[in-house]
Design a protein around this motif. Structure first.
Motif, short mmCIF file in Angstrom:
data_model
loop_
_atom_site.label_atom_id
_atom_site.label_comp_id
_atom_site.label_asym_id
_atom_site.label_seq_id
_atom_site.Cartn_x
_atom_site.Cartn_y
_atom_site.Cartn_z
N MET A 160 10.83 -16.98 11.32
CA MET A 160 10.55 -18.40 11.52
C MET A 160 11.55 -19.25 10.74
SD MET A 160 7.13 -20.60 10.55
CE MET A 160 6.09 -19.63 11.67
N PRO A 161 12.19 -20.21 11.43
CA PRO A 161 13.17 -21.06 10.73
C PRO A 161 12.53 -21.81 9.57
CG PRO A 161 13.36 -21.29 13.11
CD PRO A 161 12.10 -20.52 12.85
N GLY A 162 13.31 -22.00 8.52
CA GLY A 162 12.84 -22.71 7.34
C GLY A 162 12.96 -24.21 7.49
N PRO A 163 12.83 -24.93 6.38
CA PRO A 163 12.80 -24.39 5.01
C PRO A 163 11.45 -23.78 4.64
CG PRO A 163 12.58 -26.77 4.95
CD PRO A 163 12.83 -26.43 6.38
N HIS A 164 11.50 -22.76 3.78
CA HIS A 164 10.31 -22.13 3.24
C HIS A 164 10.34 -22.21 1.71
CE1 HIS A 164 9.42 -20.73 7.24
NE2 HIS A 164 10.55 -20.03 7.30
N GLU A 165 9.18 -22.13 1.08
CA GLU A 165 9.08 -22.37 -0.35
C GLU A 165 8.85 -21.11 -1.16
OE1 GLU A 165 6.07 -25.30 -0.93
OE2 GLU A 165 7.25 -26.92 -0.01
N TRP A 166 9.04 -19.94 -0.52
CA TRP A 166 8.82 -18.68 -1.24
C TRP A 166 10.05 -17.79 -1.07
CZ3 TRP A 166 4.50 -18.21 -4.20
CH2 TRP A 166 3.46 -19.11 -3.95
N PHE A 167 10.25 -16.93 -2.09
CA PHE A 167 11.39 -16.01 -2.07
C PHE A 167 10.97 -14.69 -2.67
CE2 PHE A 167 15.30 -14.01 -3.44
CZ PHE A 167 16.24 -14.40 -2.50
N SER A 168 11.35 -13.60 -2.00
CA SER A 168 11.01 -12.25 -2.48
C SER A 168 12.18 -11.32 -2.27
CB SER A 168 9.78 -11.71 -1.75
OG SER A 168 9.62 -10.32 -1.99
N ALA A 169 12.67 -10.72 -3.35
CA ALA A 169 13.74 -9.74 -3.23
C ALA A 169 13.28 -8.53 -2.43
CB ALA A 169 14.22 -9.31 -4.61
N ALA A 170 12.07 -8.09 -2.68
CA ALA A 170 11.54 -6.90 -2.00
C ALA A 170 11.38 -7.13 -0.50
CB ALA A 170 10.20 -6.50 -2.62
N GLN A 171 11.02 -8.35 -0.10
CA GLN A 171 10.82 -8.65 1.31
C GLN A 171 12.09 -9.09 2.02
OE1 GLN A 171 6.96 -11.01 0.35
NE2 GLN A 171 6.74 -10.41 2.49
N GLY A 172 13.15 -9.38 1.26
CA GLY A 172 14.44 -9.64 1.89
C GLY A 172 14.95 -11.06 1.85
N GLY A 173 14.29 -11.95 1.08
CA GLY A 173 14.80 -13.31 0.99
C GLY A 173 13.69 -14.33 1.06
N VAL A 174 13.95 -15.47 1.75
CA VAL A 174 12.94 -16.51 1.85
C VAL A 174 11.80 -16.03 2.76
CG1 VAL A 174 14.53 -18.39 1.39
CG2 VAL A 174 14.14 -17.68 3.75
N ILE A 175 10.58 -16.47 2.42
CA ILE A 175 9.39 -16.00 3.10
C ILE A 175 8.51 -17.19 3.47
CG2 ILE A 175 7.32 -14.53 2.91
CD1 ILE A 175 9.90 -12.96 2.83
N CYS A 176 7.97 -17.18 4.68
CA CYS A 176 7.05 -18.23 5.09
C CYS A 176 5.69 -18.01 4.45
CB CYS A 176 6.92 -18.28 6.61
SG CYS A 176 6.04 -16.87 7.35
N ALA A 177 4.87 -19.03 4.45
CA ALA A 177 3.57 -18.96 3.78
C ALA A 177 2.66 -17.89 4.37
CB ALA A 177 2.88 -20.32 3.84
N ASP A 178 2.84 -17.55 5.63
CA ASP A 178 1.98 -16.56 6.29
C ASP A 178 2.29 -15.12 5.86
OD1 ASP A 178 0.66 -18.55 7.67
OD2 ASP A 178 1.93 -18.37 9.45
N HIS A 179 3.46 -14.89 5.27
CA HIS A 179 3.85 -13.51 4.96
C HIS A 179 4.16 -13.30 3.47
CE1 HIS A 179 4.64 -13.61 9.36
NE2 HIS A 179 4.15 -12.39 9.29
N VAL A 180 3.68 -14.20 2.64
CA VAL A 180 3.93 -14.08 1.21
C VAL A 180 3.15 -12.90 0.64
CG1 VAL A 180 3.62 -15.18 -1.04
CG2 VAL A 180 4.43 -16.52 0.90
N GLU A 181 3.85 -12.06 -0.14
CA GLU A 181 3.19 -10.98 -0.85
C GLU A 181 3.19 -11.27 -2.35
OE1 GLU A 181 4.90 -7.24 0.30
OE2 GLU A 181 4.19 -7.43 2.38
N HIS A 182 2.57 -10.38 -3.12
CA HIS A 182 2.28 -10.67 -4.52
C HIS A 182 3.52 -10.88 -5.38
CE1 HIS A 182 3.05 -6.34 -4.59
NE2 HIS A 182 3.34 -6.48 -5.87
N ASP A 183 4.67 -10.28 -5.00
CA ASP A 183 5.85 -10.37 -5.86
C ASP A 183 6.73 -11.57 -5.54
OD1 ASP A 183 6.73 -9.44 -3.39
OD2 ASP A 183 8.35 -8.25 -4.26
N ALA A 184 6.35 -12.38 -4.55
CA ALA A 184 7.15 -13.55 -4.18
C ALA A 184 6.99 -14.66 -5.22
CB ALA A 184 6.74 -14.05 -2.80
#
Length: 260
Positions: A160-184
């Motif tokens: 999903m195109p951003g901007p998004h407010e979350w980032f996770s190295a494990a998940q591969g970069g910026v993350i949308c609110a629907d797919h945020v995991e605990h390490d973001a």
């Protein structure tokens, strides 16, 4: 032990015995090699300073039966003298060499990696306004070359195109609110936009635009954490690189997204 010719960039060296060194060299045709330079630490050595880190050299080597080859001749192609004479340039260059050393495999040809390192050193040797930005642009390109390109403008999970407010190295970069995991963690739009600019910019131009200090600090934390996570290595050079003072920002703080 057959002779062979190569050209390469010296990554690092360690002392061996009283007069020798083991030199790690990223070559164009043979990948990373480790070779003994005999007598290099003597005052009358035929190698002189030709096998110091950052040097682009043309080599003649003996192929060893074990892990080490032997350098028999070395000629300088480019010494990168400007780079060697400035602490900020050296710090940025060391980050480049350390990252290349971590990802390069011994005796596995990787021409694209060799050309990326060479381009990075050339970009530093013209004394850019912001050497650290060149190194950081290089790091993103090295990650992409290694199959770990960070997603910086769209969700790394769903696209999903951003901007998004979350980032996770494990998940591969910026993350949308629907797919945020605990390490973001939270990431500002300005920080991820700056990294996206560095990813798209040529190395030669990446050192000419600088974001506000707070944006730069946040973006560095995201990039350095992402790099160490995916390379599975602690990067010693990042400590000094992070301490480099940023030039006065060329990008207004209220812009939200940096531009060259």
């Amino acid at each position: 032990m057959p002779l062979y010719k190569e050209q390469g960039i010296v990554l690092r060296s360690v002392k061996l015995g009283e007069a020798d060194k083991i030199v790690s060299i990223l070559t164009q045709g043979s990948g990373k090699i480790r070779a003994v330079a005999k007598g290099i630490r003597r005052t009358n050595s035929k190698f002189g300073a030709r096998l110091e880190p950052f040097t682009h050299v043309s080599l003649l080597l003996y192929r060893g039966r074990g892990a080490l080859d032997t350098v028999t001749q070395a000629e300088i192609v480019s010494p990168f003298r400007t780079l060697r004479g400035d602490f900020e340039l050296i710090t940025a260059g060391e980050a480049m060499l350390e990252a290349a050393d971590k990802v390069a495999e011994e005796h596995e040809r990787n021409v694209r990696l060799f050309l990326l390192v060479l381009a990075g050193l050339r970009a530093l040797d013209v004394r850019p306004r912001d050497p650290a930005a060149v190194a950081e642009s290089y790091l993103i390109k090295l990650l992409s070359l290694s199959g770990f390109h960070p997603s910086l403008s769209a969700c790394a999970v769903c696209g999903m195109p951003g901007p998004h407010e979350w980032f996770s190295a494990a998940q591969g970069g910026v993350i949308c609110a629907d797919h945020v995991e605990h390490d973001a963690g939270r990431a500002s739009r300005a920080a991820t936009a700056w990294l996206d600019l560095l990813a798209r910019a040529d190395l030669e131009g990446s050192g000419e635009a600088t974001p506000p200090t707070a944006v730069r600090k946040e973006a560095r934390a995201l990039l350095y954490g992402f790099t160490e996570y995916h390379l599975e290595r602690r990067m010693r050079s990042f400590t000094l690189l992070a301490r480099q003072p940023s030039p006065a920002a060329l990008v207004p703080a209220e812009a939200g997204a940096p531009s060259p």
